[in-house]
Each structure stands twice: as C-alpha cells, then as structure tokens.
Design a protein around this motif. Structure first.
Motif, short mmCIF file in Angstrom:
data_model
loop_
_atom_site.label_atom_id
_atom_site.label_comp_id
_atom_site.label_asym_id
_atom_site.label_seq_id
_atom_site.Cartn_x
_atom_site.Cartn_y
_atom_site.Cartn_z
N UNK A 103 0.81 -1.22 0.00
CA UNK A 103 0.00 0.00 0.00
C UNK A 103 0.85 1.29 0.00
N UNK A 104 2.17 1.14 -0.13
CA UNK A 104 3.03 2.31 -0.22
C UNK A 104 3.22 2.67 -1.69
N UNK A 105 2.75 3.83 -2.07
CA UNK A 105 2.86 4.32 -3.44
C UNK A 105 3.53 5.69 -3.42
N UNK A 106 4.78 5.75 -3.87
CA UNK A 106 5.53 7.00 -3.89
C UNK A 106 5.73 7.41 -5.34
N UNK A 107 5.21 8.56 -5.72
CA UNK A 107 5.28 9.01 -7.11
C UNK A 107 6.67 9.50 -7.50
N UNK A 108 7.31 10.25 -6.62
CA UNK A 108 8.62 10.81 -6.93
C UNK A 108 9.67 9.69 -6.99
N UNK A 109 10.45 9.65 -8.07
CA UNK A 109 11.40 8.56 -8.26
C UNK A 109 12.48 8.54 -7.19
#
Length: 232
Positions: A21-27
């Motif tokens: 459930x961890x979704x990080x947009x920034x690369x």
C-alpha cells in the motif's frame, strides 16, 4: 521450520504487506523508501532493545514504618499482599513517604515497576486514616491516559477487597472514585455534588476500633476523603 526461519518469514511477509500500500510518485523518494525502509537492510522496524532492570534498594516494611509512627497502623493494615504480609517498600518510596509526613514537597523520578504510585497513594491514605471525618476530596491524581487510571483503580479496588476480606465488608477507611471521559454524566454529577470523603469511623477488628475517633491533626485544612482519579 526453525524459530529463525519463522522469524525471517514473519519479517518478510510484513515487509511485503507494507509495500503493498506504499505508493511513492517521486522517483528519488521511491528509491530512498525502497532502499532505506523496505529493503532487506531497511529501517522498517527498530533493532531489538535488551536492557537489565535495575535493582532498587529495599527499605522498611509498612509495619516497621507504623512502629516508627511514619505511618498510621491502619495504613499498614491496608497496604498488604494477598497473603496478608506487609509490603516491603523501596528506599525511594520510604524517603517520599517521610517527606510527605513532614509536609514537604517532593518530585520522584524512577524506572518502570519501581512503585511510584505507592509513593503518593500511601501518604494520601495515611492522611485520611489519621483524620477520621475529614471532608473530601483529599487528593486529585491526574494521569495522561485512561488506561493508567483504570490500572490504578483496579489496584486500589484490590487493596480494598483484601482489607474487607480480613476485617469485614464496609470497613475500608477510604473512599476513591474515577472521573474520566469514561465516567457517565450521572456519575460525574454525583461525584461533583458528593466527592469521596472517608466513610464514618466504624467498629472493626472484632468490634474493637483500632484507634478512637479524633479531630483533624494540626495543620490539616478542614475542607480537604479519598482520591479522585481523573485522566486528561
């Protein structure tokens, strides 16, 4: 499966659960999270902390303090183990009780399980039993969490039960109450209108009172019963 394999499997499954459930947009942030938090050497959980519990220096028993008039004999009858044996206190508890008996302020800081609650409950109870008929409340004990209030309430109820098992129902010389967000409004109103004073002096111990009724000791305000236990 060995305990070590089980340990590794539990950690792995928990890591995958968090990753789901961890979704990080920034690369850049995503790379940091994968490496420093969700990776094999990550910091998703702290390292285990192992430490020794300190041994606190023992002091006198409540019976010994009663013989020295640091405590009233009825206070010593209250603070006893389930088998009726008197509690042996730690030295820091005894020092706090002596200061309270002298009317001096004190701050007690000690570790978990060191009996800090006895360092203030014993002086409160001692004040009440030395002054039958004193008006309440004598003390308001404030805790940061309801769980602590409930724990201390249970401990006081256990002391009352042990006392009344030995000396008869209704013989406990102190009243106390809980006043928190868990207290219903009717009970709150009753406590505001009738805060816990000690019960009237009664005959006990086979019909012979342990001490005769007497007025408040010098220096005790007449507007002061037992503790209220509120939580923040």
């Amino acid at each position: 499966m060995s305990v070590f394999d089980l340990h590794k499997r539990v950690f792995s499954e928990y890591r995958e659960f968090v990753r789901s459930f961890v979704r990080v947009a920034d690369e850049r942030l995503r790379a940091y999270v994968e490496e420093r938090i969700l990776g094999e050497a990550g910091e998703l959980w702290p390292e285990p902390l192992v430490q020794l519990s300190p041994a606190y220096e023992p002091g006198e028993t409540v019976d010994e303090l009663a013989k020295m008039d640091v405590l009233h004999e009825d206070t010593a009858r209250i603070f006893r183990k389930a088998d009726g044996a008197p509690f042996r206190l730690y030295r820091h508890q005894v020092e706090a009780i002596r200061r309270a008996r002298e009317g001096r302020s004190y701050v007690l800081t000690s570790g978990t399980g060191s009996g800090k609650s006895f360092a203030y409950f014993i002086p409160i109870v001692d004040l009440v039993v030395r002054n039958p008929g004193i008006r309440g409340p004598v003390a308001i004990v404030v805790y940061p969490m309801n769980a602590l209030v409930n724990s201390q309430l249970h401990a006081l109820e256990e002391l009352r039960k042990r006392y009344e098992d030995r000396y008869g129902e209704g013989s406990f010389p102190v009243r106390f109450a809980r006043y928190t967000g868990q207290t219903d409004e009717d009970e709150r109103r009753r406590l505001r209108e009738d805060p816990p004073p000690p019960p009237p002096h009664q005959l006990r111990h086979g019909g012979v009172p342990p001490h005769p009724p007497r007025g408040p000791e010098p220096g005790v305000p007449p507007s002061l019963g037992g503790p209220l236990l509120p939580g923040l």
